[in-house]
Design an enzyme around this catalytic site. Structure first.
Site, PDB file in Angstrom:
ATOM      1  N   LYS A 176      -2.886  -4.953  -5.355  1.00  0.00           N
ATOM      2  CA  LYS A 176      -2.493  -4.552  -6.716  1.00  0.00           C
ATOM      3  C   LYS A 176      -0.978  -4.660  -6.783  1.00  0.00           C
ATOM      4  CE  LYS A 176      -1.358  -1.358  -9.272  1.00  0.00           C
ATOM      5  NZ  LYS A 176      -0.090  -1.502 -10.061  1.00  0.00           N
ATOM      6  N   GLU A 250       3.617   4.142   3.064  1.00  0.00           N
ATOM      7  CA  GLU A 250       5.066   3.962   3.227  1.00  0.00           C
ATOM      8  C   GLU A 250       5.700   4.506   1.958  1.00  0.00           C
ATOM      9  OE1 GLU A 250       5.823  -0.118   4.354  1.00  0.00           O
ATOM     10  OE2 GLU A 250       5.316   0.405   6.410  1.00  0.00           O
ATOM     11  N   CYS A 285      13.812   2.408  -0.256  1.00  0.00           N
ATOM     12  CA  CYS A 285      13.313   3.635   0.379  1.00  0.00           C
ATOM     13  C   CYS A 285      14.199   4.049   1.542  1.00  0.00           C
ATOM     14  CB  CYS A 285      11.884   3.409   0.852  1.00  0.00           C
ATOM     15  SG  CYS A 285      11.725   1.887   1.777  1.00  0.00           S
ATOM     16  N   GLU A 387      14.757  12.028  -4.378  1.00  0.00           N
ATOM     17  CA  GLU A 387      15.052  10.597  -4.277  1.00  0.00           C
ATOM     18  C   GLU A 387      15.430  10.088  -5.671  1.00  0.00           C
ATOM     19  OE1 GLU A 387      11.703   7.909  -3.718  1.00  0.00           O
ATOM     20  OE2 GLU A 387      12.845   6.837  -2.191  1.00  0.00           O
TER      21      GLU A 387
HETATM   22  P1  NAD Z   1       5.074   4.331  -7.586  1.00  0.00           P
HETATM   23  O1  NAD Z   1       4.450   5.217  -6.564  1.00  0.00           O
HETATM   24  O2  NAD Z   1       5.239   4.852  -8.951  1.00  0.00           O
HETATM   25  O3  NAD Z   1       4.214   2.985  -7.732  1.00  0.00           O
HETATM   26  C1  NAD Z   1       3.903   2.175  -6.636  1.00  0.00           C
HETATM   27  C2  NAD Z   1       2.630   1.412  -6.919  1.00  0.00           C
HETATM   28  O4  NAD Z   1       1.562   2.356  -7.049  1.00  0.00           O
HETATM   29  C3  NAD Z   1       2.651   0.605  -8.216  1.00  0.00           C
HETATM   30  O5  NAD Z   1       1.949  -0.604  -8.013  1.00  0.00           O
HETATM   31  C4  NAD Z   1       1.891   1.507  -9.176  1.00  0.00           C
HETATM   32  O6  NAD Z   1       1.247   0.809 -10.218  1.00  0.00           O
HETATM   33  C5  NAD Z   1       0.862   2.120  -8.243  1.00  0.00           C
HETATM   34  N1  NAD Z   1       0.298   3.404  -8.706  1.00  0.00           N
HETATM   35  C6  NAD Z   1       0.884   4.327  -9.506  1.00  0.00           C
HETATM   36  N2  NAD Z   1       0.013   5.354  -9.720  1.00  0.00           N
HETATM   37  C7  NAD Z   1      -1.110   5.077  -9.025  1.00  0.00           C
HETATM   38  C8  NAD Z   1      -2.352   5.749  -8.839  1.00  0.00           C
HETATM   39  N3  NAD Z   1      -2.623   6.919  -9.417  1.00  0.00           N
HETATM   40  N4  NAD Z   1      -3.281   5.176  -8.050  1.00  0.00           N
HETATM   41  C9  NAD Z   1      -3.033   4.011  -7.446  1.00  0.00           C
HETATM   42  N5  NAD Z   1      -1.886   3.302  -7.581  1.00  0.00           N
HETATM   43  C10 NAD Z   1      -0.931   3.844  -8.374  1.00  0.00           C
HETATM   44  O7  NAD Z   1       6.457   3.843  -6.949  1.00  0.00           O
HETATM   45  P2  NAD Z   1       7.526   2.865  -7.575  1.00  0.00           P
HETATM   46  O8  NAD Z   1       8.347   3.621  -8.541  1.00  0.00           O
HETATM   47  O9  NAD Z   1       6.881   1.599  -8.019  1.00  0.00           O
HETATM   48  O10 NAD Z   1       8.386   2.501  -6.265  1.00  0.00           O
HETATM   49  C11 NAD Z   1       9.404   3.272  -5.811  1.00  0.00           C
HETATM   50  C12 NAD Z   1       8.947   4.172  -4.677  1.00  0.00           C
HETATM   51  O11 NAD Z   1       8.441   3.401  -3.593  1.00  0.00           O
HETATM   52  C13 NAD Z   1      10.096   4.955  -4.093  1.00  0.00           C
HETATM   53  O12 NAD Z   1       9.696   6.282  -3.870  1.00  0.00           O
HETATM   54  C14 NAD Z   1      10.382   4.252  -2.779  1.00  0.00           C
HETATM   55  O13 NAD Z   1      11.017   5.046  -1.821  1.00  0.00           O
HETATM   56  C15 NAD Z   1       9.023   3.839  -2.367  1.00  0.00           C
HETATM   57  N6  NAD Z   1       9.074   2.737  -1.384  1.00  0.00           N
HETATM   58  C16 NAD Z   1       8.803   2.989  -0.072  1.00  0.00           C
HETATM   59  C17 NAD Z   1       8.897   1.983   0.881  1.00  0.00           C
HETATM   60  C18 NAD Z   1       8.646   2.242   2.342  1.00  0.00           C
HETATM   61  O14 NAD Z   1       8.532   1.287   3.090  1.00  0.00           O
HETATM   62  N7  NAD Z   1       8.580   3.492   2.785  1.00  0.00           N
HETATM   63  C19 NAD Z   1       9.253   0.699   0.483  1.00  0.00           C
HETATM   64  C20 NAD Z   1       9.523   0.460  -0.857  1.00  0.00           C
HETATM   65  C21 NAD Z   1       9.421   1.490  -1.788  1.00  0.00           C
END
Ligand code: NAD
Length: 486
Positions: A176, A250, A285, A387
Site C-alpha cells: 500500500k 518502523e 525518522c 516528533e
Molecule cells: P502515517 O503513519 O500517517 O502513514 C504511513 C502509512 O500508513 C501511509 O501509507 C498511510 O496511508 C498508512 N495508514 C494510515 N492510517 C492507517 C491505518 N489505520 N491502517 C493502515 N494503514 C494506515 O505516517 P506518515 O505521516 O505517512 O509518515 C511519517 C511517519 O513515518 C513519521 O512518524 C516517521 O518517523 C515514520 N517513518 C519511520 C521510518 C523508520 O524506518 N522507522 C521511516 C520513515 C518514516
C-alpha cells in the site's frame, strides 16, 4: 477532458482503476498544483490484490532462491537508467530536492534490489546434533502473503526495501503506497512488473483508513510490515494481534544528538546539520532533532550552526541549486508551523534562525519552511518531546554527562542517536547508555544496507535492512526431526 496524468493500481499483473472508480488527486508541494490522480483503493481492491498474491505464492515460493535473486538483480539494472526520471517524480510529488535527496533515493533503490538479489539464496537452515540417531534440521520458509505499508517521506527507498526483502525470501506481496507520494513507487512497480510473474507483487494506492485498514485486517495476509507513525503503528499491531500474525514496525523518532565540550568544531556542525536531515526538511525518522550541547560551548556552537544553515538554499526541489525543498503537504505544513508558533510564544526560548515561513514571495507558492533552530528549550516541553517531522531543531544545554544521557533517554522513542566528541571513552560510554537501535559516533549519515536497522521502545519492532533482518522479518523457521534408526 482532463489532461491530468492518471496512474492505476497494479493487481494480478494488470493495471486497474479502483473498483469504485474513485480517485485521489496528488498535489505537488512545490506549487500546490495537482500533478496526477491515483485510484482511491478500498476493501475490494485490496481483496483482489491479496487473492492474486495468494494464488501466486506457491509458484514463487517454489522458484529456486537463486532464480528469484537473479530477477531482483535484473530489476536493479532496469531501474538504473531511470534514476533521473524517477528522481524528478519524487521531487515533484513529495518536495525532496532532486540534487540533495531524490536522485540519491532512486540510486538507493537500485542498491537495495542488488543487495537482496545477491543474498536471496542465503535463506539457509541449520542442523543440530541432537543424538546419533536423529537428524534435526531447520528450514527458512517464506511466510506467505505479506501486507506492506509505506509512508511518503522516502517512498521509493522504503517500498524497494519491502519489495526486495519480502520477495527475495519467497513471499508474495501487497504494497500500500502512501496517498501523498504514490507515483514514483508505481514507477518502480512498473519496472518490477516486467520481470515478475503476475500476482507476486501487487500495489494498491488509497487512504490509510480505507485501503490500509483493509490490508491490515485481511484474514489471508500472513505478515504485516509497516513503516510510518507510531500512532498508526499501534493500530497495525492491534490488527496483527487479532489474528496472531507477525508484524515489523518502523516508526517515529525524536532522536538526540549529544555534543561534548571538545566538539565545538566545523566538521561537527556539518555532521549535526546532516544528522538533523535539514536537506530532507527534517522529514526523516532518524532526524537528530534534539540537540544537546554542553553549556560551555552552546553560544559559539549555535552561532556556527546558524551560519551553516543560512547558506542552505530553500526552494523548488527540481532546481539543481536547491539544497532543501518543500514539506510534503498542507497538513504537515500546518503542523510544523504550529510547533514553530509554540516555540516563538515561549518567552524562555529564542529563535536563532528561521521561524514562521514567508507569507509572500516565491516560497509562499509551495509548502516551504526555512531551517529553524530554537535555543534554550527544556527537554520536557512538547516541542522537545513530539516528533515534529519538519526542519525544526531544538537546542537543549547540558552540564553533566549522566544528566545528558538521562535527558536523551527521557522519551518514548528510541530510534537513532548521535554522539560528538574526540574522547573515545566518553563516546562509547554514551553510545552504550543510550536507548536507541542505532547510535552514530562522529558521523551523521543515513542507513546503510546490511545494518539491522530498527527502533527501541515506541520507535518500532523488528529489523529489515539486512540479510539477518530479511530472515527475521520475512521467513518462518521450521524444524524437521528425523529418527534415522528405523
Ligand atoms: P502515517 O503513519 O500517517 O502513514 C504511513 C502509512 O500508513 C501511509 O501509507 C498511510 O496511508 C498508512 N495508514 C494510515 N492510517 C492507517 C491505518 N489505520 N491502517 C493502515 N494503514 C494506515 O505516517 P506518515 O505521516 O505517512 O509518515 C511519517 C511517519 O513515518 C513519521 O512518524 C516517521 O518517523 C515514520 N517513518 C519511520 C521510518 C523508520 O524506518 N522507522 C521511516 C520513515 C518514516
Amino acid at each position: 477532458m482532463s489532461t491530468t496524468p492518471e496512474f492505476r493500481n497494479f493487481i494480478d499483473g494488470g493495471w486497474v482503476a479502483a473498483r469504485n472508480d474513485e480517485w485521489i488527486d496528488v498535489v505537488s508541494p512545490r506549487n500546490r498544483q495537482v500533478i496526477a490522480r491515483v485510484p482511491r483503493g478500498g476493501e475490494k481492491d485490496v481483496a483482489d490484490a491479496v487473492e492474486a498474491a495468494g494464488r501466486a505464492f506457491p509458484g514463487w515460493r517454489d522458484t529456486a532462491p537463486r532464480a528469484r535473486g537473479r530477477l531482483l538483480q535484473q530489476i536493479a539494472d532496469a531501474i538504473e537508467p531511470h534514476i533521473e526520471r524517477i528522481g524528478r517524480q519524487i521531487a515533484d510529488e513529495n518536495g525532496n530536492a532532486l540534487r540533495t535527496q531524490a536522485r540519491g533515493e532512486v540510486q538507493y533503490a537500485v542498491d537495495v534490489f542488488h543487495y537482496f538479489g545477491s543474498v536471496a539464496s542465503e535463506t539457509k537452515g541449520e542442523t543440530i546434533p541432537l543424538n546419533a540417531h536423529v537428524l534435526d534440521y531447520s528450514r527458512r520458509e517464506p511466510i506467505g502473503v505479506v501486507g506492506a505499508i509505506v509512508p511518503w517521506n522516502a517512498p521509493v527507498q522504503l517500498a524497494s526495501m519491502k519489495i526486495a526483502a519480502a520477495l527475495a525470501a519467497g513471499n508474495s506481496l501487497v504494497l500500500k503506497a502512501a496517498e501523498d507520494a504514490p507515483l514514483a513507487v508505481l514507477e518502480i512497480v512498473k519496472i518490477c512488473a516486467d520481470f515478475l510473474p503476475a500476482g507476486v507483487l501487487n500495489c494498491v494506492v488509497g487512504y490509510g483508513t480505507e485501503a490500509g485498514e483493509a490490508l491490515i485486517t485481511h484474514p489471508a495476509v500472513r505478515k504485516l510490515s509497516f513503516t510510518g507513525s507510531t500512532a498508526v503503528g499501534k493500530r497495525v499491531m492491534a490488527a496483527a494481534a487479532e489474528r496472531i500474525v507477525p508484524v515489523s514496525l518502523e516508526l517515529g523518532g525524536k532522536n538526540p544528538q549529544i555534543v561534548f565540550p571538545d566538539a565545538d568544531e566545523d566538521w561537527v556542525v556539518q555532521g549535526v546539520v546532516t544528522g538533523m536531515r535539514f536537506v530532507r526538511q527534517g522529514q526523516s525518522c532518524t532526524a537528530g532533532s534534539r540537540l544537546f550541547v554542553h553549556h560551555s560551548i552552546v553560544d559559539s556552537f549555535v552561532e556556527k550552526v546558524t551560519a551553516h544553515l543560512s547558506k542552505l538554499k530553500v526552494g523548488d526541489p527540481l532546481d539543481e541549486a536547491t539544497d532543501m525543498g518543500a514539506v510534503v503537504n498542507q497538513k504537515q505544513y500546518d503542523r510544523v508551523c504550529s510547533f514553530i508558533d509554540e516555540g516563538l510564544q515561549r518567552g524562555e526560548a529564542r529563535v536563532a534562525i528561521g521561524g514562521r515561513p514567508p507569507s509572500e514571495g516565491p516560497l509562499s507558492e509551495g509548502y516551504y519552511i526555512e531551517p529553524t533552530v530554537f535555543v534554550g528549550i527544556e527537554n520536557d516541553w512538547r516541542i522537545a518531546q513530539e516528533e515534529i517531522f519538519g526542519p525544526v531543531l531544538c537546542v537543549i544545554p547540558w552540564d553533566d554527562e549522566e544528566e545528558v544521557v538521562r535527558m536523551a533517554n527521557d522519551t518514548h522513542y528510541g530510534l537513532s542517536a548521535f554522539v560528538w566528541t574526540h574522547d573515545l571513552g566518553k563516546a562509547l560510554r554514551t553510545a552504550h547508555a543510550i536507548d536507541a537501535g542505532w547510535v552514530q559516533v562522529n558521523q551523521g549519515g543515513g542507513q546503510v544496507l546490511g545494518q539491522s536497522y530498527g527502533g527501541y521502545k515506541q520507535s518500532g519492532i523488528g529489523r529489515e535492512f539486512s540479510l539477518e533482518g530479511m530472515l527475521e522479518s520475512f521467513t518462518e523457521r521450521k524444524h524437521v526431526s528425523v529418527d534415522t534408526s528405523h
